[in-house]
Write a protein that holds these residues in place. Sequence first.
Motif, PDB file in Angstrom:
ATOM      1  N   ASP A   1      57.024 -14.112  -0.097  1.00  0.00           N
ATOM      2  CA  ASP A   1      55.578 -14.170  -0.383  1.00  0.00           C
ATOM      3  C   ASP A   1      55.103 -15.608  -0.441  1.00  0.00           C
ATOM      4  O   ASP A   1      55.759 -16.486  -1.019  1.00  0.00           O
ATOM      5  CB  ASP A   1      55.284 -13.462  -1.712  1.00  0.00           C
ATOM      6  N   VAL A   2      53.995 -15.861   0.162  1.00  0.00           N
ATOM      7  CA  VAL A   2      53.270 -17.131   0.042  1.00  0.00           C
ATOM      8  C   VAL A   2      51.868 -16.804  -0.467  1.00  0.00           C
ATOM      9  O   VAL A   2      51.389 -15.678  -0.318  1.00  0.00           O
ATOM     10  CB  VAL A   2      53.214 -17.903   1.376  1.00  0.00           C
ATOM     11  N   ASN A   3      51.246 -17.800  -1.027  1.00  0.00           N
ATOM     12  CA  ASN A   3      49.921 -17.579  -1.626  1.00  0.00           C
ATOM     13  C   ASN A   3      48.856 -17.594  -0.527  1.00  0.00           C
ATOM     14  O   ASN A   3      48.112 -18.558  -0.337  1.00  0.00           O
ATOM     15  CB  ASN A   3      49.641 -18.654  -2.665  1.00  0.00           C
ATOM     16  N   ASP A   4      48.766 -16.524   0.185  1.00  0.00           N
ATOM     17  CA  ASP A   4      47.817 -16.409   1.293  1.00  0.00           C
ATOM     18  C   ASP A   4      46.718 -15.405   1.030  1.00  0.00           C
ATOM     19  O   ASP A   4      45.892 -15.153   1.906  1.00  0.00           O
ATOM     20  CB  ASP A   4      48.557 -16.039   2.577  1.00  0.00           C
ATOM     21  N   ASN A   5      46.707 -14.823  -0.140  1.00  0.00           N
ATOM     22  CA  ASN A   5      45.669 -13.854  -0.482  1.00  0.00           C
ATOM     23  C   ASN A   5      44.923 -14.321  -1.732  1.00  0.00           C
ATOM     24  O   ASN A   5      45.525 -14.488  -2.792  1.00  0.00           O
ATOM     25  CB  ASN A   5      46.276 -12.480  -0.740  1.00  0.00           C
ATOM     26  N   PRO A   6      43.615 -14.521  -1.584  1.00  0.00           N
ATOM     27  CA  PRO A   6      42.847 -14.882  -2.774  1.00  0.00           C
ATOM     28  C   PRO A   6      42.639 -13.647  -3.645  1.00  0.00           C
ATOM     29  O   PRO A   6      42.782 -12.505  -3.181  1.00  0.00           O
ATOM     30  CB  PRO A   6      41.527 -15.387  -2.209  1.00  0.00           C
ATOM     31  N   PRO A   7      42.295 -13.856  -4.889  1.00  0.00           N
ATOM     32  CA  PRO A   7      42.011 -12.700  -5.751  1.00  0.00           C
ATOM     33  C   PRO A   7      40.840 -11.896  -5.200  1.00  0.00           C
ATOM     34  O   PRO A   7      39.926 -12.423  -4.567  1.00  0.00           O
ATOM     35  CB  PRO A   7      41.679 -13.333  -7.105  1.00  0.00           C
ATOM     36  N   GLU A   8      40.883 -10.610  -5.457  1.00  0.00           N
ATOM     37  CA  GLU A   8      39.832  -9.705  -5.005  1.00  0.00           C
ATOM     38  C   GLU A   8      39.172  -9.054  -6.218  1.00  0.00           C
ATOM     39  O   GLU A   8      39.850  -8.634  -7.163  1.00  0.00           O
ATOM     40  CB  GLU A   8      40.402  -8.631  -4.092  1.00  0.00           C
ATOM     41  N   PHE A   9      37.816  -9.002  -6.134  1.00  0.00           N
ATOM     42  CA  PHE A   9      37.033  -8.401  -7.217  1.00  0.00           C
ATOM     43  C   PHE A   9      36.698  -6.960  -6.857  1.00  0.00           C
ATOM     44  O   PHE A   9      36.336  -6.646  -5.723  1.00  0.00           O
ATOM     45  CB  PHE A   9      35.726  -9.179  -7.440  1.00  0.00           C
ATOM     46  N   TYR A  10      36.831  -6.118  -7.857  1.00  0.00           N
ATOM     47  CA  TYR A  10      36.373  -4.731  -7.742  1.00  0.00           C
ATOM     48  C   TYR A  10      35.453  -4.480  -8.938  1.00  0.00           C
ATOM     49  O   TYR A  10      35.909  -4.347 -10.070  1.00  0.00           O
ATOM     50  CB  TYR A  10      37.548  -3.759  -7.712  1.00  0.00           C
ATOM     51  N   MET A  11      34.127  -4.484  -8.625  1.00  0.00           N
ATOM     52  CA  MET A  11      33.145  -4.340  -9.694  1.00  0.00           C
ATOM     53  C   MET A  11      33.070  -2.879 -10.106  1.00  0.00           C
ATOM     54  O   MET A  11      32.658  -2.004  -9.333  1.00  0.00           O
ATOM     55  CB  MET A  11      31.767  -4.828  -9.233  1.00  0.00           C
ATOM     56  N   THR A  12      33.532  -2.605 -11.282  1.00  0.00           N
ATOM     57  CA  THR A  12      33.546  -1.240 -11.784  1.00  0.00           C
ATOM     58  C   THR A  12      32.179  -0.817 -12.286  1.00  0.00           C
ATOM     59  O   THR A  12      31.662   0.248 -11.939  1.00  0.00           O
ATOM     60  CB  THR A  12      34.571  -1.116 -12.908  1.00  0.00           C
ATOM     61  N   SER A  13      31.582  -1.654 -13.092  1.00  0.00           N
ATOM     62  CA  SER A  13      30.260  -1.349 -13.645  1.00  0.00           C
ATOM     63  C   SER A  13      29.557  -2.666 -13.918  1.00  0.00           C
ATOM     64  O   SER A  13      30.173  -3.615 -14.430  1.00  0.00           O
ATOM     65  CB  SER A  13      30.389  -0.528 -14.929  1.00  0.00           C
ATOM     66  N   ALA A  14      28.282  -2.714 -13.540  1.00  0.00           N
ATOM     67  CA  ALA A  14      27.495  -3.933 -13.761  1.00  0.00           C
ATOM     68  C   ALA A  14      26.070  -3.546 -14.095  1.00  0.00           C
ATOM     69  O   ALA A  14      25.500  -2.631 -13.486  1.00  0.00           O
ATOM     70  CB  ALA A  14      27.516  -4.849 -12.541  1.00  0.00           C
ATOM     71  N   THR A  15      25.539  -4.230 -15.066  1.00  0.00           N
ATOM     72  CA  THR A  15      24.149  -4.010 -15.476  1.00  0.00           C
ATOM     73  C   THR A  15      23.282  -5.060 -14.800  1.00  0.00           C
ATOM     74  O   THR A  15      23.566  -6.257 -14.885  1.00  0.00           O
ATOM     75  CB  THR A  15      24.011  -4.120 -16.998  1.00  0.00           C
ATOM     76  N   SER A  16      22.254  -4.587 -14.127  1.00  0.00           N
ATOM     77  CA  SER A  16      21.367  -5.533 -13.440  1.00  0.00           C
ATOM     78  C   SER A  16      20.326  -6.141 -14.356  1.00  0.00           C
ATOM     79  O   SER A  16      19.743  -7.182 -14.049  1.00  0.00           O
ATOM     80  CB  SER A  16      20.668  -4.844 -12.271  1.00  0.00           C
ATOM     81  N   SER A  17      20.057  -5.514 -15.479  1.00  0.00           N
ATOM     82  CA  SER A  17      19.063  -6.042 -16.403  1.00  0.00           C
ATOM     83  C   SER A  17      19.500  -5.732 -17.826  1.00  0.00           C
ATOM     84  O   SER A  17      20.201  -4.745 -18.077  1.00  0.00           O
ATOM     85  CB  SER A  17      17.680  -5.445 -16.127  1.00  0.00           C
ATOM     86  N   VAL A  18      19.043  -6.596 -18.723  1.00  0.00           N
ATOM     87  CA  VAL A  18      19.368  -6.432 -20.128  1.00  0.00           C
ATOM     88  C   VAL A  18      18.178  -6.942 -20.934  1.00  0.00           C
ATOM     89  O   VAL A  18      17.560  -7.955 -20.582  1.00  0.00           O
ATOM     90  CB  VAL A  18      20.661  -7.202 -20.494  1.00  0.00           C
ATOM     91  N   PRO A  19      17.764  -6.242 -21.988  1.00  0.00           N
ATOM     92  CA  PRO A  19      16.643  -6.736 -22.815  1.00  0.00           C
ATOM     93  C   PRO A  19      17.010  -8.049 -23.486  1.00  0.00           C
ATOM     94  O   PRO A  19      18.164  -8.300 -23.829  1.00  0.00           O
ATOM     95  CB  PRO A  19      16.432  -5.612 -23.837  1.00  0.00           C
ATOM     96  N   GLU A  20      15.984  -8.877 -23.658  1.00  0.00           N
ATOM     97  CA  GLU A  20      16.259 -10.191 -24.222  1.00  0.00           C
ATOM     98  C   GLU A  20      16.630 -10.147 -25.696  1.00  0.00           C
ATOM     99  O   GLU A  20      17.155 -11.120 -26.230  1.00  0.00           O
ATOM    100  CB  GLU A  20      15.060 -11.116 -24.017  1.00  0.00           C
ATOM    101  N   ASP A  21      16.390  -9.037 -26.353  1.00  0.00           N
ATOM    102  CA  ASP A  21      16.755  -8.932 -27.762  1.00  0.00           C
ATOM    103  C   ASP A  21      18.095  -8.225 -27.959  1.00  0.00           C
ATOM    104  O   ASP A  21      18.407  -7.769 -29.066  1.00  0.00           O
ATOM    105  CB  ASP A  21      15.666  -8.200 -28.539  1.00  0.00           C
ATOM    106  N   SER A  22      18.881  -8.116 -26.877  1.00  0.00           N
ATOM    107  CA  SER A  22      20.194  -7.481 -27.004  1.00  0.00           C
ATOM    108  C   SER A  22      21.075  -8.322 -27.924  1.00  0.00           C
ATOM    109  O   SER A  22      21.088  -9.556 -27.838  1.00  0.00           O
ATOM    110  CB  SER A  22      20.857  -7.341 -25.637  1.00  0.00           C
ATOM    111  N   PRO A  23      21.858  -7.658 -28.788  1.00  0.00           N
ATOM    112  CA  PRO A  23      22.689  -8.420 -29.724  1.00  0.00           C
ATOM    113  C   PRO A  23      23.868  -9.077 -29.012  1.00  0.00           C
ATOM    114  O   PRO A  23      24.260  -8.671 -27.911  1.00  0.00           O
ATOM    115  CB  PRO A  23      23.154  -7.352 -30.720  1.00  0.00           C
ATOM    116  N   PRO A  24      24.466 -10.085 -29.626  1.00  0.00           N
ATOM    117  CA  PRO A  24      25.665 -10.689 -29.039  1.00  0.00           C
ATOM    118  C   PRO A  24      26.763  -9.644 -28.917  1.00  0.00           C
ATOM    119  O   PRO A  24      26.934  -8.771 -29.767  1.00  0.00           O
ATOM    120  CB  PRO A  24      26.020 -11.797 -30.027  1.00  0.00           C
ATOM    121  N   GLY A  25      27.546  -9.736 -27.846  1.00  0.00           N
ATOM    122  CA  GLY A  25      28.608  -8.779 -27.589  1.00  0.00           C
ATOM    123  C   GLY A  25      28.207  -7.657 -26.673  1.00  0.00           C
ATOM    124  O   GLY A  25      29.014  -6.764 -26.393  1.00  0.00           O
ATOM    125  N   THR A  26      26.945  -7.688 -26.186  1.00  0.00           N
ATOM    126  CA  THR A  26      26.503  -6.659 -25.253  1.00  0.00           C
ATOM    127  C   THR A  26      27.274  -6.794 -23.949  1.00  0.00           C
ATOM    128  O   THR A  26      27.384  -7.886 -23.377  1.00  0.00           O
ATOM    129  CB  THR A  26      24.997  -6.780 -24.999  1.00  0.00           C
TER     130      THR A  26
END
Length: 943
Positions: free
Chosen positions: A339-364
């Motif tokens: 093996d040589v390092n010829d493959n970069p890491p790959e992202f698999y986005m499981t869940s993503a929120t496109s918007s969040v209220p500005e009053d969301s508490p820390p840890g959201t």
Amino acid sequence: MAALLKLPNRGRLVLLCLLLATLWEAGAGQMHYSVPEEIEKGSFVGNIAKDLGLEPQELAERGVRIVSRGRTQLFALNPRSGSLVTAGRIDREELCAQSARCLLSFNILREDKLSIYSVEVEITDINDNAPRFVVEELELKISEMTTPGFRIPLKSSHDADVGENTLQRYELNSNDHFSLDMRSGKDGNKYPELVLERALDREEEAVHHLVLVALDGGDPVRSGTSRIRVMVLDANDNAPVFTQPEYHVNVPENTPVGTRILTVTATDADEGYNAQVAYFLEKNPEETSEVFELKSSSGEITITKSLDYEDAKFHEIDIEAQDGPGLLTRTKVIVAVLDVNDNPPEFYMTSATSSVPEDSPPGTIIALFNVHDRDSGQNAFITCSLPENLPFKLERSVDNYHRLVTTRVLDREQFSLYNITVIAKDGGNPPLSTDAHILLQVTDINDNPPTFPHTSYSAYIPENNPRGASIFSMMAHDPDSDDNAHVTYNLAEDIVQGAPLSSYISINSDTGILYALRSFDYEQFHELQLWVTAHDSGNPPLRSNVSLSIFVLDQNDNVPEILYPALPTDGSTGVELAPRSAEPGYLVTKVVAVDRDSGQNAWLSYRLLKASDPNPHFHLKLQDSEEGRKYAELLLDQPLDREKEPELRLTLTALDGGSPPRSATALVRVLVSDINDNAPEFERSVYEVLVPENSPLDSLVVKVSATDLDAGLNGELSYSFSHVRTARALLDRDALKQSLVVVVQDHGQPPLSATVTLTVAVADSIPEALADLGSIRTSANPDDSGLTLYLVVAVAAVSCVFLTFVIVLLAFRLRRWHTSRLLQASGGGLAGVPASQFVGVDGVRAFLQAYSHEAWLTADSRGSHVIFPQPNYADTLISQESCEKKDFLSEPQLIPEDKEETFSQVNSLRNIPETISCTWINNSFLLRNINVDFYVSPDASLL
């Protein structure tokens, strides 16, 4: 376990509980299922709902779903039963090839808690593949000299199944010369070998036909066959021998295509043609034969296709060495891919929120994603990071899952959009990295009220503005968005001079533009204070106020108003009195005016606009009052003379300082008050009258008259004598000449007077009176002869002027009439002239009262005296067209009978031989009659 059995029952129970707790903790969050390959779509795999502790209907409510890293989804969730079912055909050989265990891993996401559960499904093998020979027909060559027991390796069979379902044994059809033996390789596979049991005789049987059968251990048993044809050759009793029974070589996966990785060598103890060795790749169904190339003559192995550690970690190459006659031997080459390092890491986005209220508490939780690197070892060790100064952090979860969470409360007004870059870096050398971008919109909440740029505003509007005019524009800024930033404006209710503010000003609720609902008057009010409220459309709405001062700017819309001198209510002009004796600089009047405007528009200046005299007697001087106002003083420039100009009319103008300037005017009548500066004046300086000596008592001798240019009491006259009448009968001893001095006096302060000397001649007839008066004057005044000469010359000059003027008039008259008519009128005499057009006694009276020249001349010319009385324009004669010599005494009918006062005077003129009377009147202008009567002594001749 034996030790466990030796413990007491209570101790065994505690230990068992601990063991179960440990196993439960280890298995928490991970589920394992098993399913055979090739089952139908929708087949049951496992009860996910039960394992998650949920009811089936709760799976959809809590957002339970399958996430995987980019591969084809082989499983699905049944929302009705809460079971894990197959999503399609599953082929174990396609997924796991020859691996002993085929495990498929994926994750279950619970979105309400963003929890990840690992699921592992083992695909069990079924006997769906029969053993298969790569070469269905095999030809072998063997020397007839070969001794029994000689082994010939055969082409092996390949079975894609594993375990019991894979290849288990080979069978050879029965014959007299050959048998089948099995040899196990280091990899655990079984390889068939053909064993010679009895010597061959090519001459007896040159070709032997054999059938090799490969059998698996499935139920039912599957098999594959290969036909073997054995050619009996002459003696070649040594087969090629490889230098190593098995070759191993390590090749990096990034080795370029065409690189030689290994050279295999086989030797043959025979000689000549029997010792010539050739190398061949044994064909197999795998892709190995496509990756490598073997040179038949040299045994060099080269790469023909790029290696990929992630696709295959090692390759097995079966190589045969065959001598010239056909004896062969076999070896295996195992190529380990590094093996040589010829493959970069790959992202698999499981869940993503496109918007969040500005009053969301820390840890959201913002996003849940998986990072995978196809490399291995240190090359597959991944670290994830975020740029600095972002209010987010990464939390690592199971199986290379990461959560992106907030670290503090967000502020949309500061940053409304975040482009979050997640950097995944592996542990290779050099390391490879991959960036994932997450766009996060911070949704707004109504946490900011509208704000105005200034705490207060000032607006300026000129008065007399049109209704509906825009006054001012105000704008409040709300850093929120959408409805929370939609600002609406209104005015705070107030009362202005008894009327609601809304009747003066309105505001556009959307734009904040203020409009005037009426025309403002600076003189009514100068300033208007109001409050403007801006509120947003949030829930609940927020608002803010700001004060606005509207200043009304003065316009020059008011003309100055003259307070003094005040105009009379009857429409006449004002009257100011100025004494005639006023010296230059005398204050005639003060002019006071006001202007309702302010500032420069109220600065007044005064000037005389018009005066009755083209050379004004006055000028204006501006003064400042104690209140700071300007007023004008009307001052006299030169003395006044009431007798010349009793009244002066002035127009005073007050100008303001506006642009354009406005003005007001006042008419001033200056009446020059009289002072007693004029003495009375008689009509004549000397009165000389004739009084018959036989005049009765109280007879009117003469009437004197004086005038005074002053007015009022200053012009009222009183006489010491007004009408001179005889006081007694005249006697012979009385002097022929009586001198009377008449004094006339006005009623001014101080009173002024004038005197006149009245000479009364006493005689029975005019010639006698003239002779007496002449002798008297001769002895009295020796200088009268010179005066007489001057008077005669003056009378002659006047006569010549009038004669010339008459001639000119006649010339013009003659041009109007035809020559013949004029000649007839000249030759006809006076027969056709009416008698009324001749001067009679009335003419004589006119001589005494009208504008006449009386000339009395004595024979010696020293006693001559001429009297020029003042004219009386009322007694003008009617027009005459002729001039002739007439004897007035021959026309007794022309003497008025009622003129008693002059009758005696006419009687005294009967001895005068001739009288010349001439009167001319032109159509264009009237000539006053001038009667020149010459009275001559009896011894004198008419001049």
